[in-house]
Motif scaffolding. Structure first.
Motif, PDB file in Angstrom:
ATOM      1  N   LEU A  75       0.809  -1.220   0.000  1.00  0.00           N
ATOM      2  CA  LEU A  75       0.000   0.000   0.000  1.00  0.00           C
ATOM      3  C   LEU A  75       0.843   1.271   0.000  1.00  0.00           C
ATOM      4  O   LEU A  75       0.354   2.330  -0.401  1.00  0.00           O
ATOM      5  CB  LEU A  75      -0.929   0.012   1.212  1.00  0.00           C
ATOM      6  CG  LEU A  75      -2.181  -0.869   1.142  1.00  0.00           C
ATOM      7  CD1 LEU A  75      -2.905  -0.865   2.486  1.00  0.00           C
ATOM      8  CD2 LEU A  75      -3.114  -0.378   0.037  1.00  0.00           C
ATOM      9  N   VAL A  76       2.087   1.185   0.444  1.00  0.00           N
ATOM     10  CA  VAL A  76       2.914   2.393   0.558  1.00  0.00           C
ATOM     11  C   VAL A  76       3.097   3.103  -0.790  1.00  0.00           C
ATOM     12  O   VAL A  76       2.790   4.293  -0.912  1.00  0.00           O
ATOM     13  CB  VAL A  76       4.276   2.062   1.201  1.00  0.00           C
ATOM     14  CG1 VAL A  76       5.200   3.274   1.157  1.00  0.00           C
ATOM     15  CG2 VAL A  76       4.081   1.606   2.637  1.00  0.00           C
ATOM     16  N   PRO A  77       3.599   2.429  -1.839  1.00  0.00           N
ATOM     17  CA  PRO A  77       3.738   3.137  -3.122  1.00  0.00           C
ATOM     18  C   PRO A  77       2.403   3.570  -3.698  1.00  0.00           C
ATOM     19  O   PRO A  77       2.303   4.647  -4.320  1.00  0.00           O
ATOM     20  CB  PRO A  77       4.435   2.118  -4.026  1.00  0.00           C
ATOM     21  CG  PRO A  77       4.172   0.788  -3.403  1.00  0.00           C
ATOM     22  CD  PRO A  77       4.109   1.039  -1.941  1.00  0.00           C
ATOM     23  N   GLY A  78       1.349   2.785  -3.502  1.00  0.00           N
ATOM     24  CA  GLY A  78       0.032   3.196  -3.974  1.00  0.00           C
ATOM     25  C   GLY A  78      -0.467   4.433  -3.257  1.00  0.00           C
ATOM     26  O   GLY A  78      -1.066   5.332  -3.873  1.00  0.00           O
ATOM     27  N   PHE A  79      -0.212   4.498  -1.954  1.00  0.00           N
ATOM     28  CA  PHE A  79      -0.616   5.671  -1.175  1.00  0.00           C
ATOM     29  C   PHE A  79       0.110   6.923  -1.665  1.00  0.00           C
ATOM     30  O   PHE A  79      -0.504   7.986  -1.826  1.00  0.00           O
ATOM     31  CB  PHE A  79      -0.321   5.424   0.305  1.00  0.00           C
ATOM     32  CG  PHE A  79      -0.357   6.664   1.140  1.00  0.00           C
ATOM     33  CD1 PHE A  79      -1.566   7.201   1.548  1.00  0.00           C
ATOM     34  CD2 PHE A  79       0.821   7.307   1.510  1.00  0.00           C
ATOM     35  CE1 PHE A  79      -1.604   8.360   2.312  1.00  0.00           C
ATOM     36  CE2 PHE A  79       0.784   8.452   2.272  1.00  0.00           C
ATOM     37  CZ  PHE A  79      -0.424   8.988   2.683  1.00  0.00           C
ATOM     38  N   VAL A  80       1.416   6.811  -1.898  1.00  0.00           N
ATOM     39  CA  VAL A  80       2.192   7.964  -2.371  1.00  0.00           C
ATOM     40  C   VAL A  80       1.667   8.447  -3.720  1.00  0.00           C
ATOM     41  O   VAL A  80       1.535   9.661  -3.957  1.00  0.00           O
ATOM     42  CB  VAL A  80       3.686   7.600  -2.462  1.00  0.00           C
ATOM     43  CG1 VAL A  80       4.482   8.720  -3.115  1.00  0.00           C
ATOM     44  CG2 VAL A  80       4.242   7.297  -1.071  1.00  0.00           C
ATOM     45  N   ALA A  81       1.358   7.506  -4.613  1.00  0.00           N
ATOM     46  CA  ALA A  81       0.840   7.888  -5.932  1.00  0.00           C
ATOM     47  C   ALA A  81      -0.492   8.619  -5.808  1.00  0.00           C
ATOM     48  O   ALA A  81      -0.747   9.609  -6.515  1.00  0.00           O
ATOM     49  CB  ALA A  81       0.684   6.639  -6.804  1.00  0.00           C
ATOM     50  N   LEU A  82      -1.357   8.155  -4.893  1.00  0.00           N
ATOM     51  CA  LEU A  82      -2.650   8.811  -4.704  1.00  0.00           C
ATOM     52  C   LEU A  82      -2.490  10.195  -4.073  1.00  0.00           C
ATOM     53  O   LEU A  82      -3.199  11.142  -4.419  1.00  0.00           O
ATOM     54  CB  LEU A  82      -3.552   7.949  -3.828  1.00  0.00           C
ATOM     55  CG  LEU A  82      -4.018   6.623  -4.448  1.00  0.00           C
ATOM     56  CD1 LEU A  82      -4.707   5.755  -3.405  1.00  0.00           C
ATOM     57  CD2 LEU A  82      -4.959   6.888  -5.628  1.00  0.00           C
TER      58      LEU A  82
END
Length: 291
Positions: free
Chosen positions: A114-121
């Motif tokens: 979830l970390v890279p997905g969170f940063v992208a969002l």
């Protein structure tokens, strides 16, 4: 002419598991005069136990119709010092490797993903679009919720693994650090707040490793309250709040910062005490050994 008893001659009575006549205390098929504890033969330490309700006739025999349960393991054919085959060792290793894929570790892996997905969002469309920030908040919330459950599941159901011990704190620091850095980079949160929180987290983690030879610093209630307040405060900053909610999040973050500093100082105190106790115990042990 006096005949030989059927049970002693291996007749019908002995074949059916009935009492052995003329040989007190011996099981069916035992050699007269041989103690019952020494009867092992090729059965490999076989012992028979009579189920509840089964009768035992005087002299040690098993009553007709009694249920006899043998505790001979199918893997133990022969003597008790049978060594496991290479195939069994490989199978055992496969079981140990498969144990890493338990529910607690899967939740930890989910947080890491979830970390890279969170940063992208968070950074989508300039980082200030309310819709994208809402999606980022949802990802952050899922990560924080799984953080509450994976440790509890691991301890409750004995799912603690070496992977979990390493990956769990990394996942915790990664999602929180990513959120704080993104908020500061977007100008929503002062950099000093991010530095204080991340500096404390990294410093305490390093401190735990330094004093681990003397013992483990347990997680305190203050530490858990700090984590909860940080999660709520950061979550409120991720959302595009206005009005009194925007003012409220400032005070929630202030509480989180105070708890962060206070619990950090308490961990330092515990580490100093733990180190002193460990050194004193080692010194006492050396003096006792020399005496």
């Amino acid at each position: 002419m006096t005949g030989v008893p059927a049970s002693a001659a291996g007749g019908p009575s002995a074949a059916k598991g009935g009492p052995v006549g003329g040989v007190p205390g011996a099981a069916s098929g035992a050699v007269p005069g041989t103690p019952s504890d020494a009867v092992s033969g090729t059965a490999g330490e076989a012992r028979a136990s009579v189920a509840t309700g089964a009768g035992v006739v005087p002299g040690g025999g098993v009553a007709p119709g009694a249920t006899v349960v043998s505790d001979v393991s199918p893997d133990r054919e022969g003597s008790s010092d049978t060594k496991p085959s290479p195939g069994k060792k490989i199978a055992a290793a496969a079981v140990n490797q498969a144990s890493v894929w338990n529910i607690a570790n899967l939740l930890t892996m989910l947080r890491l993903v979830l970390v890279p997905g969170f940063v992208a969002l968070m950074l989508a469309d300039g980082g200030h679009d309310p819709a994208w920030r809402s999606f980022a908040w949802a990802a952050f919330s899922v990560a924080m919720i799984t953080d509450l459950f994976d440790g509890h599941l691991a301890r409750t159901y004995n799912l603690v693994t070496d992977f979990g011990k390493i990956a769990d704190p990394i996942a915790d620091k990664a999602i929180m650090g990513a959120a704080l850095i993104c908020l500061s980079a977007l100008g929503d949160l002062p950099w000093w707040v991010t530095i204080v929180i991340l500096g404390r987290e990294l410093g305490i983690t390093l401190l735990r490793f330094l004093v681990i030879r003397y013992g483990v610093i347990p997680a305190s209630r203050g530490g858990k309250l700090k984590t909860l307040s940080q999660g709520i405060a950061v979550g409120m900053y991720i959302l595009a709040l206005t009005g009194w909610l925007a003012t409220a999040r400032f005070w929630v973050m202030a509480v989180a910062v105070v708890l962060t500093v206070a619990t950090g100082l308490d961990y330092v105190r515990q580490a100093i005490v733990l180190r002193r106790q460990g050194i004193a115990e080692r010194k006492a042990a050396l003096e006792e050994a020399e005496a």
